[in-house]
Design an enzyme around this catalytic site. Structure first.
Site, PDB file in Angstrom:
ATOM      1  N   SER A   1     -43.776 -20.843  16.298  1.00  0.00           N
ATOM      2  CA  SER A   1     -44.855 -20.517  17.234  1.00  0.00           C
ATOM      3  C   SER A   1     -44.872 -20.937  18.555  1.00  0.00           C
ATOM      4  O   SER A   1     -43.932 -21.650  18.705  1.00  0.00           O
ATOM      5  CB  SER A   1     -46.061 -21.748  16.744  1.00  0.00           C
ATOM      6  OG  SER A   1     -46.587 -21.655  15.268  1.00  0.00           O
TER       7      SER A   1
ATOM      8  N   SER B   1     -40.008 -21.219  16.843  1.00  0.00           N
ATOM      9  CA  SER B   1     -39.163 -21.954  16.241  1.00  0.00           C
ATOM     10  C   SER B   1     -38.309 -21.176  15.242  1.00  0.00           C
ATOM     11  O   SER B   1     -37.196 -21.706  14.539  1.00  0.00           O
ATOM     12  CB  SER B   1     -39.566 -23.343  15.535  1.00  0.00           C
ATOM     13  OG  SER B   1     -39.936 -24.069  16.648  1.00  0.00           O
TER      14      SER B   1
ATOM     15  N   LYS C   1     -34.687 -21.001  15.888  1.00  0.00           N
ATOM     16  CA  LYS C   1     -33.615 -22.258  15.353  1.00  0.00           C
ATOM     17  C   LYS C   1     -33.150 -21.720  14.329  1.00  0.00           C
ATOM     18  O   LYS C   1     -31.754 -22.284  13.994  1.00  0.00           O
ATOM     19  CB  LYS C   1     -34.582 -23.247  15.141  1.00  0.00           C
ATOM     20  CG  LYS C   1     -35.366 -24.213  16.052  1.00  0.00           C
ATOM     21  CD  LYS C   1     -36.222 -25.594  15.536  1.00  0.00           C
ATOM     22  CE  LYS C   1     -36.890 -26.238  16.436  1.00  0.00           C
ATOM     23  NZ  LYS C   1     -37.866 -25.623  17.364  1.00  0.00           N
TER      24      LYS C   1
ATOM     25  N   LYS D   1     -39.358 -20.315   6.980  1.00  0.00           N
ATOM     26  CA  LYS D   1     -39.542 -21.059   8.621  1.00  0.00           C
ATOM     27  C   LYS D   1     -40.917 -20.474   9.202  1.00  0.00           C
ATOM     28  O   LYS D   1     -40.988 -19.166   9.138  1.00  0.00           O
ATOM     29  CB  LYS D   1     -38.373 -20.905   9.164  1.00  0.00           C
ATOM     30  CG  LYS D   1     -38.200 -21.464  10.595  1.00  0.00           C
ATOM     31  CD  LYS D   1     -37.887 -22.831  10.247  1.00  0.00           C
ATOM     32  CE  LYS D   1     -38.284 -23.910  11.617  1.00  0.00           C
ATOM     33  NZ  LYS D   1     -39.561 -23.990  11.912  1.00  0.00           N
TER      34      LYS D   1
ATOM     35  N   TYR E   1     -38.809 -33.390  13.029  1.00  0.00           N
ATOM     36  CA  TYR E   1     -38.466 -32.105  13.712  1.00  0.00           C
ATOM     37  C   TYR E   1     -38.557 -32.016  15.182  1.00  0.00           C
ATOM     38  O   TYR E   1     -39.405 -32.865  15.909  1.00  0.00           O
ATOM     39  CB  TYR E   1     -39.817 -31.291  13.201  1.00  0.00           C
ATOM     40  CG  TYR E   1     -39.629 -29.742  13.549  1.00  0.00           C
ATOM     41  CD1 TYR E   1     -39.131 -29.090  12.575  1.00  0.00           C
ATOM     42  CD2 TYR E   1     -39.987 -29.130  14.699  1.00  0.00           C
ATOM     43  CE1 TYR E   1     -39.102 -27.477  12.702  1.00  0.00           C
ATOM     44  CE2 TYR E   1     -39.749 -27.975  14.989  1.00  0.00           C
ATOM     45  CZ  TYR E   1     -39.437 -26.998  13.814  1.00  0.00           C
ATOM     46  OH  TYR E   1     -39.270 -25.634  14.062  1.00  0.00           O
TER      47      TYR E   1
ATOM     48  N   GLU F   1     -35.717 -24.145   5.386  1.00  0.00           N
ATOM     49  CA  GLU F   1     -36.490 -25.151   4.138  1.00  0.00           C
ATOM     50  C   GLU F   1     -36.563 -24.346   2.912  1.00  0.00           C
ATOM     51  O   GLU F   1     -37.186 -23.193   2.921  1.00  0.00           O
ATOM     52  CB  GLU F   1     -37.904 -25.898   4.778  1.00  0.00           C
ATOM     53  CG  GLU F   1     -37.564 -26.496   6.104  1.00  0.00           C
ATOM     54  CD  GLU F   1     -38.788 -26.172   6.891  1.00  0.00           C
ATOM     55  OE1 GLU F   1     -40.028 -25.661   6.638  1.00  0.00           O
ATOM     56  OE2 GLU F   1     -38.720 -26.622   8.303  1.00  0.00           O
TER      57      GLU F   1
END
Length: 331
Positions: A291, A37, A40, A288, A123, A245
């Site tokens: 996985s 991820s 992203k 971030k 999420y 984040e």
């Protein structure tokens, strides 16, 4: 495991163990890992490039960019809500029964939020995956080519791929499950956009440097990267940016660990809009996790301190262990 640390633009690499047991091959700073991820953050960057180039606006509704989803709840969402996981309750994964684009569109036409969009952070691979689809369409290129030309190439990321070419397969690590089976990620709907990137510690550290402002901040890509650090929603212990984040300076380590706990992914949490949306403070901890079944990764950086770290492993270690290791090494 491969660890890369950038400190005021100076790079250091530390490698451990094997990229593959059969055939036996040691990990290096150029070993290709699945980053899950963390992909992203690249998708969000591409969407921000589309905005800075004028191809779209994140305030646009999905339907404005994809008329096929007009008059649906999903079509009424803003691109910003896709980019901040605030759609109101998208599932984590694309449902197993969906195998092609037509089925995916049918699913999205019938989807209904569980919460008012903009009030709940859930999420989702689906929402960010669709953001990638929209961004690539707006840039009039396939997603992988748009990513390569608009993000990888300007940052000299020559070992970053959606699909690893045959010439680099020897550098592509195998992941290992908890019972030590060799695995690699399986393709599926929205996989490329949500969790499909493979890269090396050396390349990913170049992306971290760009996020530290070490790529021309006035360029289209530099402005796009800066945009991804804008805080739009408060959600639990962190502020939700465009996929990234961020945590305020001096946030206790255990709060950062808590913010990266998998339950935040599986259960969701209330979100409160930050009005106005503001850039993450320079002393923020921005991070971030990522996985796949056989891989675990983590990226964190502090722009004001000009330091950052990437941790890439071909085993899915717990998020808490990754966060604690990164924090200890940067401290």
């Amino acid at each position: 495991m491969a660890i890369g640390i950038t400190n005021n633009g100076e790079h250091h690499f530390y490698t451990f163990g094997q990229a593959s047991r059969a055939p036996a091959k040691a990990v290096s700073a150029d070993t290709l890992f699945e980053i899950g991820s963390i992909s992203k953050t690249f998708t969000a960057t591409l969407a921000a490039v589309a905005q800075t180039s004028g191809a779209l606006d994140l305030s646009d509704s999905v339907a404005e960019q994809m008329p096929a989803l007009a008059r649906s709840a999903f079509g009424g969402l803003s691109l910003l809500e896709l980019a901040t996981h605030t759609t109101g309750g998208m599932p984590l994964q694309v449902p197993d029964a969906i195998a092609n684009d037509d089925q995916l569109l049918g699913y999205l036409r019938s989807w209904q939020p569980q919460h008012q969009p903009g009030t709940w952070r859930a999420y989702s691979n689906v929402s960010i995956g669709m953001l990638g689809v929209v961004a690539a369409q707006a840039l009039q290129q396939p997603f992988d080519k748009a990513l390569a030309q608009r993000v990888f190439q300007p940052l000299a990321m020559q070992a970053s791929f959606v699909e690893v070419p045959a010439s680099r397969l020897a550098d592509y690590a195998y992941g290992y499950t908890q019972d030590n089976r060799q695995v690699r990620v399986n393709p599926g709907p929205l996989a490329n956009e949500a969790y499909g990137i493979k890269t090396s510690a050396r390349d990913l550290l170049r992306f971290v440097d760009a996020n530290l402002g070490r790529h021309d901040p006035q360029s289209e890509l530099g402005r796009a990267i800066a945009l991804t650090h804008t805080g739009y929603y408060r959600a639990g212990p962190f502020t939700q940016d465009l996929i990234w984040e961020h945590y305020r300076a001096n946030t206790p380590l255990e709060e950062i660990v808590s913010g990266n706990d998998p339950t935040k992914i599986t259960h969701g949490l209330p979100a409160e809009a930050s009005t106005p949306a503001l850039p993450a403070p320079a002393d923020s901890w921005i991070n971030k996790t990522g996985s796949t079944t056989g891989f675990g990764a983590y990226v964190a950086f502090v722009p004001g301190a000009q330091k950052g770290i990437v941790i890439l492993a071909n085993k899915n270690y717990p998020n808490a262990a990754r966060v604690r290791l990164a924090h200890a090494l940067l401290e």
